[in-house]
Each structure stands twice: as structure tokens, then as C-alpha cells.
Enzyme design. Structure first.
Site, PDB file in Angstrom:
ATOM      1  N   GLY A  82     -22.691   2.466 -43.820  1.00 41.35           N
ATOM      2  CA  GLY A  82     -22.736   2.362 -42.362  1.00 41.35           C
ATOM      3  C   GLY A  82     -22.781   0.917 -41.928  1.00 41.35           C
ATOM      4  CD  GLU A  83     -19.726  -3.524 -40.876  1.00 41.91           C
ATOM      5  OE1 GLU A  83     -19.619  -4.754 -40.726  1.00 41.91           O
ATOM      6  OE2 GLU A  83     -18.894  -2.834 -41.493  1.00 41.91           O
ATOM      7  N   GLY A  84     -23.396  -1.444 -38.181  1.00 49.49           N
ATOM      8  CA  GLY A  84     -23.670  -1.456 -36.749  1.00 49.49           C
ATOM      9  C   GLY A  84     -23.694  -2.863 -36.203  1.00 49.49           C
ATOM     10  N   GLY A  85     -24.161  -2.976 -34.982  1.00 43.54           N
ATOM     11  CA  GLY A  85     -24.169  -4.268 -34.321  1.00 43.54           C
ATOM     12  C   GLY A  85     -25.143  -5.260 -34.928  1.00 43.54           C
ATOM     13  CG  PHE A  86     -28.783  -5.047 -34.221  1.00 42.94           C
ATOM     14  CD1 PHE A  86     -28.329  -6.054 -33.397  1.00 42.94           C
ATOM     15  CD2 PHE A  86     -29.389  -3.940 -33.644  1.00 42.94           C
ATOM     16  CE1 PHE A  86     -28.482  -5.978 -32.023  1.00 42.94           C
ATOM     17  CE2 PHE A  86     -29.553  -3.856 -32.282  1.00 42.94           C
ATOM     18  CZ  PHE A  86     -29.094  -4.881 -31.454  1.00 42.94           C
ATOM     19  N   GLY A  87     -26.342  -5.075 -38.352  1.00 41.49           N
ATOM     20  CA  GLY A  87     -26.314  -5.219 -39.792  1.00 41.49           C
ATOM     21  C   GLY A  87     -25.580  -4.085 -40.484  1.00 41.49           C
ATOM     22  CB  VAL A  89     -26.752   1.240 -43.611  1.00 45.40           C
ATOM     23  CG1 VAL A  89     -27.711   2.161 -44.377  1.00 45.40           C
ATOM     24  CG2 VAL A  89     -27.325   0.893 -42.236  1.00 45.40           C
ATOM     25  CE  LYS A 104     -30.226  -1.283 -38.909  1.00 54.45           C
ATOM     26  NZ  LYS A 104     -30.794  -0.526 -37.761  1.00 54.45           N
ATOM     27  CG  ASP A 202     -29.049   2.839 -29.463  1.00 53.70           C
ATOM     28  OD1 ASP A 202     -28.115   3.066 -28.654  1.00 53.70           O
ATOM     29  OD2 ASP A 202     -28.882   2.184 -30.509  1.00 53.70           O
TER      30      ASP A 202
END
Length: 372
Positions: A82-87, A89, A104, A202
Site C-alpha cells: 500500500g502507498e498513501g500520502g504520508f508513506g 506500507v 508503515k 478520514d
């Protein structure tokens, strides 16, 4: 005939509190250490605000960077889940405990990543519930900010609901209702049992993780906010979250309340019913915003079946659909005060998730009109 479940009430479970000196001392030391390293006054304020309440428990194991690098094969891109705005996983394996975990790694160059790290560790020190992801531990070596969670083998709801590849089996109706019910239960704990109450801020399919039996757990508490206390019904804060899920009053004024989470839940529940994204720029212009597209349909019962995910191929209880849309419509009311309490949403969804409920007995005499 059962009464309308939205009109019944639900009592909260007992809160689990720990006032042990060593728990508080461990959290206090961690908070001060991270705050000093990040040199952020806002991080210190978050730490002080949470630690003031004195009912936190130890936030899990403290890992060093070498341990987590080993667990993820030096953060091997092939283990990225997984990949998001803050880092990012990664799937990892802790050799000492023979445990599969999700690791994460936050962006070490971002101030927002530091803030999210501290908020998440401290928030998860206050809460524990079967529908909230379990934080196993964390790493704060130097500039590294890493969180270690239990591994959820079925990934996120997003991966099973939206833009489904042809070789992946779609979720059936009752599994969808079960997931919605579990997510609502997680919110109910945050709103009604956590002390002080917590506003999630969120809620979206990518933050709802699924275990082997498709039981859901809310994850990613980096944007969570301590809720109002006393006479206040909201807190004022900078608008954050994901476009398409924010309640209108929060987006316009920055006034955040529990009812803001209810609106976000309504958007997610609409995605669960329809299989459509909250915002989808690949759709025709009039269908790109899911809520704007669906609201006119709420008023005409003959059009409700056109909202259902086509991948269900008609396999759903029609009256159950009416009830589900009624719940969604009430959560999506423009006026925050007219949205239901999360406890009443949970009660309704418990009924809808029951495969043994007789569809003929579902009360469909419900006003499902909403303000537009």
C-alpha cells in the site's frame, strides 16, 4: 413486524481503561522524545493533550530500525502492499515472534508525516476494539518514523469493491452489509466509548482493512482528532481528509464534529451499495460526484435499483436495499444536526447484515427523501 431499527437505541460497551504508572510513563517518554526530535510545537501539543487524560495504555513494542529493515527485506518493493500520502506500507515478518505484520514507513522528510506518526501512536494508546486495527509497535530511530500493525490478509475494502478486475469475485450483498456494520461499530467506539471521544476524520474504503473472514477494521489514525467535551458540539480545525468524503459544514467552516464522520460514513456506504467511487472523473460529468448523482434518485423508490452495483447481478433483498438507502440518505443530510447518531446506524446495520432476517418483514415505510 419489527420496528424501524433507526428508532431504537444502543448502549455502549464498557470502556477499557488503564491508569498504570508504567503505561503513562512509557507514552510520556515516547511523546517527549519524538516531539523533541521533530522540533514541532503542534506535535508536543498533541502529546500533552492526550497524556493529560491519564487513561492511556502502553502503545506496543518499541522496534529499532534494523529489526524492521530485516522484517521487510530492507523494505523490498516486492513486499509493498500500500502507498498513501504520508508513506508506504510493506508486508513484513517478525522473526522473534514468527508474526506477519504490516509495516508503515512514513515519509521521513515530511513534517506532516511526523505529526501523523505521533497522533497515530498516541490515539491508538487510548483505544482498543475488534473493529479498530491493532498497533503492534513503532520505531522512532533518528528521523525514521515507522508504525507496525497486525497484518490484514484481505487488504482494504477498496481492493474488493472499486474498479474490480474481471478475475476477482465481487463481494456479495450480506458481506457488504457485514463490512458496513463493522466499520460503523468502530466509529461507535470512537464516538461513544473512547474517553475523550475521537473523531476519525478520514473514513474511506482504503482505510477499512479486512481480515480472513472479511471482518473490517478501521486503520490510519493519523488525522484523528480528539472530539469536543463539555458543552461544545464541535472543534475548529484545519480542513483535512479526502476530497469527496468531507461533510459540507466541515469543508466550508472547519467545524468538525462526530456528525462529520457520519457524513463520511454515508459516502462510504453509498460506495458499498453502488460499487462506484466517491469521485470518478472517468464517468460522465453528471455522474462524477457520487453523492450529487445519487441524491435525486433517493426521492424515487422506482429508481433505487439503478444505484446497485451491477456486479451483484440482482442478488440482493429489495426491501433490504430500501432500508440501506434510507440509512445512507439520513447520513448524507446537508444539516449536521439531522444526521443520525452512530449507535442508531449500527442498530440498523445489524439488522441488514443478518442473512436470516425475513425480507418481507423489513419495514419499508420510511421517508427516504433528503435535502438537496
Amino acid at each position: 413486524m419489527r420496528k424501524n431499527p433507526l428508532k431504537s437505541s444502543r448502549s455502549s460497551v464498557n470502556v477499557i481503561k488503564s491508569n498504570k504508572y508504567d503505561d503513562e510513563e512509557a507514552l510520556s517518554t515516547m511523546a517527549r522524545s519524538v516531539s523533541m526530535q521533530t522540533a514541532g510545537s503542534k506535535q508536543r501539543l498533541i502529546a500533552e493533550e492526550i497524556l493529560r487524560h491519564g487513561n492511556a495504555r502502553a502503545a506496543g513494542e518499541v522496534f529499532n530500525f534494523r529489526e524492521l529493515a530485516s522484517a521487510t527485506e530492507s523494505f523490498n518493493p516486492e513486499l509493498l502492499i500500500g502507498e498513501g500520502g504520508f508513506g508506504r506500507v510493506y508486508k513484513g515478518h517478525l522473526k522473534n515472534t514468527n508474526q506477519t505484520v504490516a509495516v508503515k514507513q512514513l515519509d521521513k522528510n515530511g513534517v506532516q508525516g511526523n505529526r501523523e506518526f505521533l497522533a497515530e501512536v498516541l490515539t491508538l494508546s487510548l483505544i482498543h476494539h475488534p473493529n479498530l486495527v491493532n498497533l503492534i509497535g513503532y520505531c522512532a530511530d533518528g528521523h525514521q518514523r515507522i508504525l507496525v500493525y497486525e497484518y490484514m490478509c484481505n487488504g482494504s475494502l477498496e481492493g474488493h469493491l472499486l474498479d474490480l478486475p474481471s478475475n476477482k469475485k465481487p463481494l456479495d450483498w450480506y458481506t457488504r452489509m457485514k463490512i458496513a456494520n463493522g466499520a460503523a461499530r468502530g466509529l461507535e467506539y470512537l464516538h461513544d466509548t473512547a474517553n475523550p471521544p475521537i473523531i476519525y476524520r478520514d473514513l474511506k474504503p482504503s482505510n477499512i482493512l479486512l481480515d480472513a473472514e472479511f471482518n473490517p477494521k478501521l486503520s490510519d489514525f493519523g488525522l484523528a482528532k480528539l472530539g469536543p467535551t463539555g458543552e461544545q458540539d464541535h472543534v475548529s480545525t484545519r480542513v483535512m481528509g479526502t476530497y469527496g468524503y468531507c461533510a459540507p459544514e466541515y469543508a466550508h467552516t472547519g467545524k468538525l464534529s462526530k456528525k462529520s464522520d457520519i457524513y463520511s460514513f454515508g459516502v462510504v456506504f453509498l460506495e458499498i451499495i453502488s460499487g462506484r467511487r466517491a469521485i470518478d472523473n472517468t464517468k460522465p460529468t453528471e455522474e462524477q460526484n457520487l453523492v450529487a448523482w445519487a441524491k435525486p434518485l433517493f426521492k424515487d423508490k422506482t429508481k433505487l435499483t439503478s444505484m446497485v452495483d451491477p456486479s451483484l447481478e440482482g442478488r440482493y433483498p429489495v426491501k433490504g436495499l430500501y432500508q440501506a438507502v434510507a440509512v445512507t440518505a439520513m447520513c448524507l443530510q446537508d444539516e449536521a444536526s439531522t444526521r443520525p447518531l452512530i449507535a442508531d446506524v449500527v442498530t440498523a446495520l445489524e439488522y441488514l447484515a443478518d442473512e436470516n432476517a425475513n425480507d418481507e418483514n423489513i419495514d419499508d415505510e420510511i421517508n427516504i427523501a433528503v435535502d438537496t
